[in-house]
Design an enzyme around this catalytic site. Structure first.
Site, PDB file in Angstrom:
ATOM      1  N   GLY A   1     -38.415   5.292 -40.264  1.00 42.04           N
ATOM      2  CA  GLY A   1     -38.366   4.934 -38.849  1.00 42.04           C
ATOM      3  C   GLY A   1     -38.258   6.209 -38.042  1.00 42.04           C
TER       4      GLY A   1
ATOM      5  N   CYS B   1     -32.018  11.566 -42.665  1.00 41.38           N
ATOM      6  CA  CYS B   1     -32.592  11.455 -41.327  1.00 41.38           C
ATOM      7  C   CYS B   1     -33.533  12.637 -41.097  1.00 41.38           C
ATOM      8  CB  CYS B   1     -31.461  11.471 -40.294  1.00 41.38           C
ATOM      9  SG  CYS B   1     -32.035  11.405 -38.590  1.00 41.38           S
ATOM     10  N   LEU B   2     -34.677  12.354 -40.477  1.00 42.22           N
ATOM     11  CA  LEU B   2     -35.637  13.427 -40.195  1.00 42.22           C
ATOM     12  C   LEU B   2     -35.033  14.491 -39.277  1.00 42.22           C
ATOM     13  CD1 LEU B   2     -38.830  11.246 -39.576  1.00 42.22           C
ATOM     14  CD2 LEU B   2     -38.274  12.568 -41.636  1.00 42.22           C
TER      15      LEU B   2
ATOM     16  N   HIS C   1     -29.949   2.246 -38.159  1.00 38.68           N
ATOM     17  CA  HIS C   1     -30.114   3.698 -38.069  1.00 38.68           C
ATOM     18  C   HIS C   1     -30.940   4.067 -36.829  1.00 38.68           C
ATOM     19  CE1 HIS C   1     -30.764   7.749 -40.133  1.00 38.68           C
ATOM     20  NE2 HIS C   1     -31.639   7.785 -39.147  1.00 38.68           N
ATOM     21  N   GLU C   2     -32.033   3.339 -36.596  1.00 39.96           N
ATOM     22  CA  GLU C   2     -32.919   3.687 -35.472  1.00 39.96           C
ATOM     23  C   GLU C   2     -32.286   3.329 -34.122  1.00 39.96           C
ATOM     24  OE1 GLU C   2     -35.149   5.716 -36.103  1.00 39.96           O
ATOM     25  OE2 GLU C   2     -35.039   5.368 -38.257  1.00 39.96           O
TER      26      GLU C   2
ATOM     27  N   HIS D   1     -29.872   5.895 -33.087  1.00 44.77           N
ATOM     28  CA  HIS D   1     -30.518   7.049 -32.434  1.00 44.77           C
ATOM     29  C   HIS D   1     -30.686   6.793 -30.937  1.00 44.77           C
ATOM     30  CE1 HIS D   1     -31.545   9.930 -35.515  1.00 44.77           C
ATOM     31  NE2 HIS D   1     -32.190   9.053 -36.264  1.00 44.77           N
TER      32      HIS D   1
HETATM   33 NI    NI Z   1     -32.776   9.277 -38.269  1.00 42.60          NI
END
Ligand code: NI
Length: 191
Positions: free
Chosen positions: A49, A102-103, A144-145, A148
């Site tokens: 995501g 996480c990216l 998680h998204e 953010h």
């Molecule tokens: Ni993330």
């Protein structure tokens, strides 16, 4: 294909709650093109995501998709989903211990608790209302998204910092045990 630069932990944009957008703004071709680029960036980075503020755009939009994901091979598939102005509701008190990366937090993973079942209310990218009830690892990805979009990062929810590991150390020391446990969990919950 347009791959946008992904910003990393420490950038204040990741700590700023994003702003909901209007239907007019969503329908704007520039916003639609941005959503395309967000999806392309997620796929390029093999994320499960991505939230708009991870590419420095502080609007309440995120994309989620899991096919065969090289970062998270144990995750059940999720069809491409764009959530605009999502809100999340926890269904029940049940939680499970997940391990996330996480990216925006390069080369780190850690353990945290997520709710097992959630309901997301949002618009899709065309402004249609959607309500989706999801469970298990899919529910973890949704949480998680949306975190953010609220200016939170998964590290905020890691109770025991001793569970942090690099991806290589996770593979070496923790992956097998985690995948065994989480696969049992996915079998129980169905996603
Ligand atoms: Ni993330």
């Amino acid at each position: 294909m347009t791959v946008l630069p992904i910003t990393h932990i420490g950038d204040p944009v990741l700590r700023t709650p994003t702003r909901p957008i209007t239907r007019e703004e969503l329908a704007d071709p520039a916003t639609q093109q941005f959503i395309d680029h967000l999806i392309e960036t997620m796929r390029h980075a093999a994320g499960a995501g991505i939230a708009a503020n991870q590419v420095s755009r502080s609007i309440r939009v995120c994309a989620i998709e899991v096919t065969s994901n090289r970062r998270y091979p144990y995750k059940p598939p999720i069809p491409l989903t764009v959530l605009v102005n999502p809100t999340l509701e926890y269904l029940g008190d049940e939680t499970y211990e997940n391990n996330e990366g996480c990216l925006s937090v390069p080369d780190l993973r850690g353990n945290l608790r997520r709710h097992v079942r959630v309901r997301a209310t949002a618009w899709d990218r065309h402004g249609n209302e959607i309500v989706s009830e999801v469970a298990g690892l899919t529910a973890g990805t949704y949480q998680h998204e949306v975190d953010h979009l609220d200016g939170m990062i998964y590290v905020d929810r890691v109770d025991d910092p001793r569970t942090f590991s690099t991806w290589a150390q996770f593979d070496r020391h923790h992956r097998d045990q985690f995948v065994e446990r989480i696969t049992r969990f996915v079998d129980e919950v169905g996603s």
